[in-house]
Design a protein around this motif. Structure first.
Motif, PDB file in Angstrom:
ATOM      1  N   SER A 158      34.791  32.618  40.567  1.00 50.81           N
ATOM      2  CA  SER A 158      35.144  33.248  39.307  1.00 50.81           C
ATOM      3  C   SER A 158      34.246  34.446  39.064  1.00 50.81           C
TER       4      SER A 158
ATOM      5  N   HIS B 173      32.402  34.970  36.755  1.00 46.10           N
ATOM      6  CA  HIS B 173      31.152  34.561  36.123  1.00 46.10           C
ATOM      7  C   HIS B 173      30.101  34.132  37.126  1.00 46.10           C
TER       8      HIS B 173
ATOM      9  N   ALA C 283      37.642  37.208  41.751  1.00 48.49           N
ATOM     10  CA  ALA C 283      38.288  36.045  41.144  1.00 48.49           C
ATOM     11  C   ALA C 283      38.960  35.236  42.253  1.00 48.49           C
ATOM     12  N   ASN C 284      39.358  34.013  41.916  1.00 45.56           N
ATOM     13  CA  ASN C 284      40.128  33.252  42.900  1.00 45.56           C
ATOM     14  C   ASN C 284      41.517  33.883  42.994  1.00 45.56           C
TER      15      ASN C 284
ATOM     16  N   ILE D 219      44.653  33.009  42.450  1.00 50.85           N
ATOM     17  CA  ILE D 219      45.585  32.845  41.331  1.00 50.85           C
ATOM     18  C   ILE D 219      45.122  33.650  40.128  1.00 50.85           C
ATOM     19  N   GLU D 220      43.844  33.538  39.791  1.00 47.12           N
ATOM     20  CA  GLU D 220      43.287  34.296  38.668  1.00 47.12           C
ATOM     21  C   GLU D 220      43.417  35.797  38.913  1.00 47.12           C
ATOM     22  N   PHE D 221      43.205  36.223  40.154  1.00 56.12           N
ATOM     23  CA  PHE D 221      43.321  37.640  40.476  1.00 56.12           C
ATOM     24  C   PHE D 221      44.762  38.119  40.276  1.00 56.12           C
ATOM     25  N   CYS D 222      45.729  37.370  40.811  1.00 59.57           N
ATOM     26  CA  CYS D 222      47.142  37.793  40.720  1.00 59.57           C
ATOM     27  C   CYS D 222      47.665  37.751  39.288  1.00 59.57           C
ATOM     28  N   VAL D 223      47.353  36.695  38.570  1.00 58.62           N
ATOM     29  CA  VAL D 223      47.879  36.546  37.205  1.00 58.62           C
ATOM     30  C   VAL D 223      47.082  37.385  36.213  1.00 58.62           C
ATOM     31  N   GLY D 224      45.787  37.225  36.203  1.00 60.75           N
ATOM     32  CA  GLY D 224      44.959  37.884  35.196  1.00 60.75           C
ATOM     33  C   GLY D 224      44.656  39.337  35.477  1.00 60.75           C
ATOM     34  N   ASN D 225      44.206  39.623  36.690  1.00 57.02           N
ATOM     35  CA  ASN D 225      43.802  40.994  37.003  1.00 57.02           C
ATOM     36  C   ASN D 225      45.002  41.893  37.295  1.00 57.02           C
TER      37      ASN D 225
END
Length: 110
Positions: free
Chosen positions: A1, A3, A16-17, A19-25
């Motif tokens: 993450s 953080h 980011a991981n 999933i977090e990269f694709c969805v959030g970033n």
């Protein structure tokens, strides 16, 4: 993450991981131009602006407004946004009296 990086580093803003990269970033940045079907130059400008402003917010330089977001990376329960406006509106702005000074502990959010 993201953080995992407590010290300010612009390159860490995209860490980011998957999933977090694709969805959030990526999703958060690409969604606007995709929904509005704007001109490719406008989309390119928006993508460059988003990456630049996010990098500057994670740069650690006060001149670029990074000070408030740096507090989020020190104390993960406060200052989620890049700007201070939404944090003030949603009550997640780190109170001025709780900022660390010379190694003092910060009160955790419940």
């Amino acid at each position: 993450s993201p953080h995992a990086f407590k010290a300010p580093a612009a390159i860490a803003c995209v860490y980011a991981n998957p999933i977090e990269f694709c969805v959030g970033n990526v999703g958060g940045v690409v969604l606007g131009p995709a929904l509005t079907r704007c001109h490719p130059y406008a989309a390119a400008y928006w993508l460059a602006f988003a990456l630049t402003s996010t990098s500057l917010a994670h740069s650690g330089y006060r001149a670029f407004g990074a000070e408030e977001h740096d507090a989020h990376h020190e104390h993960f329960s406060w200052n989620f946004g890049v700007g201070i406006l939404m944090d003030r509106a949603l009550g997640t702005c780190l109170p001025q009296g709780l900022r660390a000074r010379g190694g003092e502990k910060i009160m955790k959010r419940s």
